[in-house]
Design a protein around this motif. Structure first.
Motif, PDB file in Angstrom:
ATOM      1  N   ASP A  84      -8.068   4.227 -23.893  1.00 16.01           N
ATOM      2  CA  ASP A  84      -9.361   4.884 -24.058  1.00 16.01           C
ATOM      3  C   ASP A  84     -10.413   3.938 -24.595  1.00 16.01           C
ATOM      4  O   ASP A  84     -11.536   3.862 -24.097  1.00 16.01           O
ATOM      5  CB  ASP A  84      -9.213   6.046 -25.060  1.00 16.01           C
ATOM      6  CG  ASP A  84      -9.284   7.373 -24.339  1.00 16.01           C
ATOM      7  OD1 ASP A  84      -9.291   7.341 -23.090  1.00 16.01           O
ATOM      8  OD2 ASP A  84      -9.327   8.408 -25.040  1.00 16.01           O
ATOM      9  N   GLU A  85     -10.011   3.247 -25.643  1.00 17.16           N
ATOM     10  CA  GLU A  85     -10.959   2.345 -26.289  1.00 17.16           C
ATOM     11  C   GLU A  85     -11.279   1.159 -25.375  1.00 17.16           C
ATOM     12  O   GLU A  85     -12.439   0.777 -25.220  1.00 17.16           O
ATOM     13  CB  GLU A  85     -10.374   1.848 -27.617  1.00 17.16           C
ATOM     14  CG  GLU A  85     -11.394   1.098 -28.428  1.00 17.16           C
ATOM     15  CD  GLU A  85     -10.843   0.648 -29.785  1.00 17.16           C
ATOM     16  OE1 GLU A  85      -9.659   0.912 -30.073  1.00 17.16           O
ATOM     17  OE2 GLU A  85     -11.610   0.021 -30.524  1.00 17.16           O
ATOM     18  N   LYS A  88     -13.799   1.529 -22.400  1.00 16.26           N
ATOM     19  CA  LYS A  88     -15.248   1.492 -22.637  1.00 16.26           C
ATOM     20  C   LYS A  88     -15.849   0.163 -22.227  1.00 16.26           C
ATOM     21  O   LYS A  88     -17.053   0.047 -22.013  1.00 16.26           O
ATOM     22  CB  LYS A  88     -15.551   1.707 -24.127  1.00 16.26           C
ATOM     23  CG  LYS A  88     -15.345   3.121 -24.592  1.00 16.26           C
ATOM     24  CD  LYS A  88     -15.740   3.244 -26.058  1.00 16.26           C
ATOM     25  CE  LYS A  88     -15.053   4.448 -26.668  1.00 16.26           C
ATOM     26  NZ  LYS A  88     -14.512   4.155 -28.004  1.00 16.26           N
ATOM     27  N   TYR A  89     -15.008  -0.852 -22.183  1.00 12.10           N
ATOM     28  CA  TYR A  89     -15.507  -2.192 -21.879  1.00 12.10           C
ATOM     29  C   TYR A  89     -15.205  -2.618 -20.440  1.00 12.10           C
ATOM     30  O   TYR A  89     -15.524  -3.732 -20.046  1.00 12.10           O
ATOM     31  CB  TYR A  89     -14.935  -3.214 -22.870  1.00 12.10           C
ATOM     32  CG  TYR A  89     -15.335  -2.898 -24.284  1.00 12.10           C
ATOM     33  CD1 TYR A  89     -16.527  -3.390 -24.806  1.00 12.10           C
ATOM     34  CD2 TYR A  89     -14.557  -2.063 -25.089  1.00 12.10           C
ATOM     35  CE1 TYR A  89     -16.930  -3.074 -26.086  1.00 12.10           C
ATOM     36  CE2 TYR A  89     -14.934  -1.735 -26.381  1.00 12.10           C
ATOM     37  CZ  TYR A  89     -16.126  -2.243 -26.874  1.00 12.10           C
ATOM     38  OH  TYR A  89     -16.519  -1.921 -28.148  1.00 12.10           O
TER      39      TYR A  89
END
Ligand SMILES: Nc1ncnc2c1ncn2[C@@H]1O[C@H](COP(=O)(O)OP(=O)(O)OP(=O)(O)O)[C@@H](O)[C@H]1O
Ligand SMILES: [Mg+2]
Lengths: 441, 251
Positions: A84-85, A88-89
């Motif tokens: 998930d984190e 974002k990138y």
């Protein structure tokens, strides 16, 4: 924490190497490890490049490392990056073969490489040393290249977590390979030294994106090397994207060996970081090859970006084009050093280079230096560099039509950047970069 | 509409405009003539809000607003338009994109919604016809590599798009062949109405055959030294500026 000086840093990395060596089980007899040991010996001779080193005169990596990096607060290998984190990138809307690295090590869970297109092989570089022994022996750290330095030696010594990529002969791979390098600096300082080898076999086409991100407020030090071998009749597109944290120090070398008659296109995009040093080293080994190098650095705050490029024309009838552009605001610093070698045999070389900079603030600074070494006599070479402000006549013209100052500036800067951005052939990626630039301008 | 009183302006410490007075009413056409270096373009630039010039004294009011208080883009939004003597080249910005941005900024100022793509294209087509400019030209970078005549036509095209209330045409005729001159003049005339006004800076009477002025002013050494009707332009064409210079030095 006391500041480290160069000798401390050398000692630290040598100590790190010993620890790394001890952690390797049953690998010490393998050919790869012999290469590592050779590399650390080479490194030991001069150690970490510092300001007295001509090529690092403006980018004192040792100094900033000594200042920002706390070796007593070094990250262990545990990290907790969720998909998930990480996502974002990722580049939005991009259909890619996704490779995610955490602290320099390929993470299979976060990567998406279950179904590789036909003709594409990807695996951890460590195992590839066995599985692709022949390729490895032929290409891993074997081709000498101008511009390689002690950071490359250090990287070779720590070869461990990177990847091996092979594009089979005749494979035309539409889907780009996207490498996302995450440094997890949430709890501690982190070092990553990814080392990759990419082989584009005869008559193949492929694209590789490398994107760098540091998470958290601690310091990261990345020392990356990607070697790319391009064989006959191949086209290889390479993109490097750096939108790093303010605590990120990075030295990255991309070493391109155009062994065959081939086309290499490189685009380097630098948006943020503490100090970013990009070494793009290209050697042209075969006639009728083409090399294109584009770069954009859009900097503000205290970001320091140093692009050192080398293109080495070893053979006749080749062409290289280089265009780097910079937009500098705040107290940022941009350095461009472009070397072109035209060897005695390399008659009928066409080599073009330009570096243009727009400086938006009084405190930003640019150093630009073309370095042409031409031994052949029948060549066409040109180079030019400019450092200037926004053109006031152009600004006035736009404003005289009702366009406010901010919009007018942004239009002019976008126009300035556009001939670099137009070389990003992957639409989703170009859109992302255009959006990032618009946010900034 | 426009009232200039005792305007003094200088650049790099050198005074160029030395007390200009000029009144322009809606519906009028004013011609400004005068020898090279007399200050015509300087006056045009000061009106358009170029920041390099320092206005040391005097007033400019435009439709009740103090023009000197406004930035260049604010003046354009209020309806001031300068057709440049030397239009600027801007690589990487297409005329189309430029016009869309400009038009929508001006519309925003007037409290209007931005034009949608279809209406914008429709408007472009209509105005392109007016100055007989080619679509291909407009999708290229702004003025980049345009011929002198194409640049001038592009200025009038922009004027047609933005529908200003005060247009200042700085030597729009120079560099135009006779056909282009007619087309450009024709465009200007079609845009003329009772509510807008035009200031035409020129060296040549021939433009004034097409755009007929209500007043002709002679600018010399930073001042308007003579004002007359359209016959003054004929007189200048026949006699040159020497007699004006003499009159001015006697006065
Ligand atoms: N940046 C500058 N610095 C110094 N002097 C300037 C500058 N710009 C203009 N001038 C001077 O101001 C004077 C008026 O120039 P201006 O361009 O207004 O003349 P003009 O009447 O439009 O002439 P032309 O008919 O040649 O277009 C000239 O003497 C010119 O040299
Ligand atoms: Mg002039």
């Amino acid at each position: 924490m006391s500041k480290l000086i160069k000798e401390d840093i050398d000692k630290f990395f040598i100590g790190q190497f010993e620890a790394f060596e001890n952690s390797l089980n049953g690998e010490s007899k393998k050919p790869l490890h012999a290469k590592r040991k050779q590399a650390i010996d080479n490194f030991k001779a001069l150690g970490f490049p510092h300001a007295k080193h001509e090529e690092y005169k403006y980018s004192n990596i040792a100094k900033i490392f000594g200042k920002l990096f706390n070796v007593e607060n070094l990250s262990d290998d545990s990290f907790s990056l969720s998909l998930d984190e990480a996502s974002k990138y990722f580049i939005p809307e991009l259909d890619a073969i996704r490779l995610v690295f955490v602290n320099g090590v390929l993470d299979n869970k976060l990567s998406d490489m279950d179904t590789l297109p036909k003709g594409v092989h990807i695996q951890a570089i460590k195992t590839a040393a066995d599985d692709y022994a022949e390729d490895f022996e032929k290409h891993f750290n074997t081709h000498e290249i101008e511009g390689a330095d002690n950071f490359s030696e250090l990287n070779t010594a720590f070869t461990n977590g990177g990847i091996f990529v092979k594009i089979d002969a005749n494979a035309v791979v539409e889907t780009p390979i996207a490498c996302y390098y995450f440094n997890d600096a949430k709890n501690a300082d982190v070092i990553s030294q990814p080392r990759n080898l990419v082989i584009a076999e005869k008559n193949s086409q492929a694209s590789l994106i490398e994107s760098y991100v540091t998470l958290g407020e601690n310091t990261s030090f990345t020392n990356a090397v990607t070697e790319i071998v391009v064989e006959d009749d191949s086209i290889f597109n390479y993109y490097k994207y750096q939108n790093e944290s303010n605590q990120a120090i990075q030295v990255g070398a991309t070493m391109v060996h155009q062994l065959g008659k081939s086309v290499f296109n490189g685009v380097t995009l630098s948006l943020n970081g503490a100090m970013l040093r990009n070494n793009l080293n290209i050697a042209i080994h075969k006639e009728h090859s083409e090399t294109n190098m584009y770069g954009l650095y859009l900097l503000d705050g205290k970001t320091h970006v140093d692009n050192h490029t080398v293109v080495d024309h070893k053979v006749p009838n080749c062409e290289s084009n280089e265009m780097y552009k910079g937009i500098l605001d705040g107290q940022s610093r941009g350095i461009f050093n472009g070397k072109i070698f035209v060897r005695q045999d390399a008659q009928k070389t066409n080599a073009f280079q330009s570096n243009r900079n727009v400086v938006l603030s009084d405190d930003a600074e640019v150093d630009t230096k073309p370095q042409l070494e031409i031994w052949a006599d029948d060549v066409q070479c040109s180079h030019g560099c400019t450092v200037g402000q926004l053109d006031t006549d152009q600004l006035f013209y736009l404003r005289a039509r009702g366009i406010d100052k901010q919009t007018a500036k942004s239009m002019l800067l976008n126009a300035f950047a556009s001939d670099v951005l137009s070389n990003i052939k992957i639409e989703a990626f170009r859109t992302l970069i255009e959006n990032k630039i618009n946010e900034r301008l | 509409m426009l009232s200039i009183k005792n305007l003094h302006a200088s650049i790099e410490g050198k005074e160029i405009l030395k007390g200009i007075n000029l009144e322009v009413k809606p519906g009028e056409v004013h011609a400004i003539m005068g020898p090279n270096g007399s200050g015509k373009s300087t006056l045009a630039s000061v009106l358009a809000g170029r920041e390099d010039y320092e206005v040391s004294s005097g007033e400019i009011s435009f439709n009740g607003k103090d023009l000197l208080e406004l930035e260049a883009d604010e003046r354009a939004k209020e309806g001031v338009f300068l057709a440049f003597q030397y239009p600027i080249e801007i690589p990487g910005v297409t005329t189309t994109n430029f016009m869309k941005t400009a038009l929508n900024k001006i519309r925003e100022h007037k409290g209007l919604e931005p034009l949608d793509a279809v209406s914008f294209l429709g408007m472009m087509k209509e105005k392109m016809k007016l100055v007989e400019i080619d679509q291909a030209l407009l999708s290229r970078s702004l003025n980049e590599g345009f011929s002198g005549g194409e640049k001038k036509r592009n200025e009038i095209f922009q004027m047609a798009m933005l529908e200003p209330t005060l247009s200042i045409l700085d030597e729009t005729d120079s560099g135009l062949d006779i056909d282009a001159l007619r087309i450009v003049a024709n465009g200007v005339n079609k845009l003329k109405n009772d509510d807008n006004a035009t200031i035409v800076v020129t060296h040549y009477q021939r433009l004034l055959d097409y755009i007929v002025p209500d007043f002709v002013h002679v600018l010399f050494n930073g001042k308007i030294v003579k004002t007359g009707g359209k016959e003054l332009a004929h007189e200048l064409e026949a006699k040159g500026y020497d007699w004006i210079k003499e009159e001015a030095s006697i006065a």
